[in-house]
Design a protein around this motif. Structure first.
Motif, short mmCIF file in Angstrom:
data_model
loop_
_atom_site.label_atom_id
_atom_site.label_comp_id
_atom_site.label_asym_id
_atom_site.label_seq_id
_atom_site.Cartn_x
_atom_site.Cartn_y
_atom_site.Cartn_z
N PRO A 79 0.82 -1.22 0.00
CA PRO A 79 0.00 0.00 0.00
C PRO A 79 0.85 1.28 0.00
N GLU A 80 0.38 2.28 -0.74
CA GLU A 80 1.10 3.55 -0.88
C GLU A 80 1.41 4.20 0.47
N GLU A 81 0.46 4.10 1.41
CA GLU A 81 0.67 4.76 2.71
C GLU A 81 1.83 4.15 3.48
N VAL A 82 2.14 2.86 3.23
CA VAL A 82 3.28 2.22 3.88
C VAL A 82 4.59 2.83 3.36
N ILE A 83 4.64 3.11 2.07
CA ILE A 83 5.85 3.68 1.47
C ILE A 83 6.18 5.02 2.13
N ASP A 84 5.14 5.80 2.45
CA ASP A 84 5.36 7.10 3.09
C ASP A 84 5.84 6.97 4.53
N MET A 85 5.68 5.81 5.14
CA MET A 85 6.09 5.61 6.54
C MET A 85 7.54 5.13 6.68
N VAL A 86 8.20 4.76 5.56
CA VAL A 86 9.55 4.20 5.63
C VAL A 86 10.54 5.28 6.04
N PRO A 87 11.37 4.99 7.05
CA PRO A 87 12.39 5.98 7.42
C PRO A 87 13.42 6.12 6.31
N GLU A 88 13.91 7.35 6.10
CA GLU A 88 14.92 7.57 5.06
C GLU A 88 16.24 6.97 5.53
N GLU A 89 16.98 6.40 4.59
CA GLU A 89 18.25 5.76 4.89
C GLU A 89 19.40 6.71 4.60
N ASP A 90 20.46 6.58 5.37
CA ASP A 90 21.69 7.30 5.06
C ASP A 90 22.53 6.38 4.20
N LEU A 91 22.39 6.53 2.88
CA LEU A 91 23.06 5.61 1.97
C LEU A 91 24.57 5.82 1.93
N SER A 92 25.07 6.89 2.52
CA SER A 92 26.52 7.06 2.58
C SER A 92 27.13 6.00 3.49
N MET A 93 26.33 5.44 4.39
CA MET A 93 26.81 4.38 5.28
C MET A 93 26.58 2.99 4.70
N ALA A 94 25.71 2.88 3.70
CA ALA A 94 25.40 1.57 3.12
C ALA A 94 26.66 0.99 2.49
N GLY A 95 26.94 -0.26 2.81
CA GLY A 95 28.08 -0.94 2.22
C GLY A 95 29.38 -0.73 2.99
N LYS A 96 29.40 0.15 3.99
CA LYS A 96 30.63 0.34 4.77
C LYS A 96 30.91 -0.94 5.55
N GLY A 97 32.16 -1.27 5.66
CA GLY A 97 32.54 -2.48 6.39
C GLY A 97 32.46 -3.72 5.54
N LYS A 98 32.06 -3.58 4.28
CA LYS A 98 32.00 -4.72 3.37
C LYS A 98 32.93 -4.45 2.21
N GLY A 99 33.23 -5.48 1.46
CA GLY A 99 34.02 -5.29 0.25
C GLY A 99 35.49 -5.12 0.57
#
Length: 108
Positions: A79-99
Motif C-alpha cells: 500500500p502507498e501509505e506504507v511507502i510514506d512511513m519508511v524511514p529515510e536511509e543514510d546511503l553514505s553508510m550503506a556498504g561500509k565495512g563490506k568489500g
C-alpha cells in the motif's frame, strides 16, 4: 511512488510493511494476498490470512499462513501509505565495512 527525495532500501520498506496487507506474485505466476507477518535479510517472508490464486487465475485457496522463499518472488505490491512511513536511509553508510580487497571477483 517515490515522492520523497530521500533514498529507500528494499528491506526497510518490507520491515515497515509488517502488519500491512500485500500482494506477492511468484516467478511461477501464483499470487498470494495476505498480511505481512515477518521477513528476513534474504527477503523470505511470512504472510498470515492468505488467499492464494493459481497461475491461470481459476483456483483459489485460503491459508492461515504461508512462508515464501525470497528468490521465488517476482514482485510485491505494498500500500502507498506504507511507502510514506519508511524511514529515510543514510546511503553514505550503506556498504561500509563490506568489500575491500580479496574475496570473489577481485580479478585473481
Amino acid at each position: 511512488a517515490w515522492s520523497r527525495g530521500g533514498a529507500m532500501l528494499p528491506l526497510s520498506l518490507l520491515r515497515t510493511a509488517t502488519g500491512n496487507p500485500m500482494l506477492v506474485e511468484l516467478k511461477n505466476g501464483e499470487t498470494f494476498n495476505g498480511t505481512l507477518d515477518s521477513c528476513d535479510n534474504w527477503m523470505n517472508i511470512k504472510l498470515k490470512e492468505v488467499i492464494c490464486t493459481s497461475r491461470d487465475g481459476d483456483r483459489f485457496w485460503r491459508l492461515p499462513e504461508v512462508v515464501i522463499r525470497g528468490n521465488n518472488i517476482k514482485y510485491l505490491r505494498i500500500p502507498e501509505e506504507v511507502i510514506d512511513m519508511v524511514p529515510e536511509e543514510d546511503l553514505s553508510m550503506a556498504g561500509k565495512g563490506k568489500g575491500g580487497k580479496g574475496g570473489k571477483g577481485d580479478g585473481r
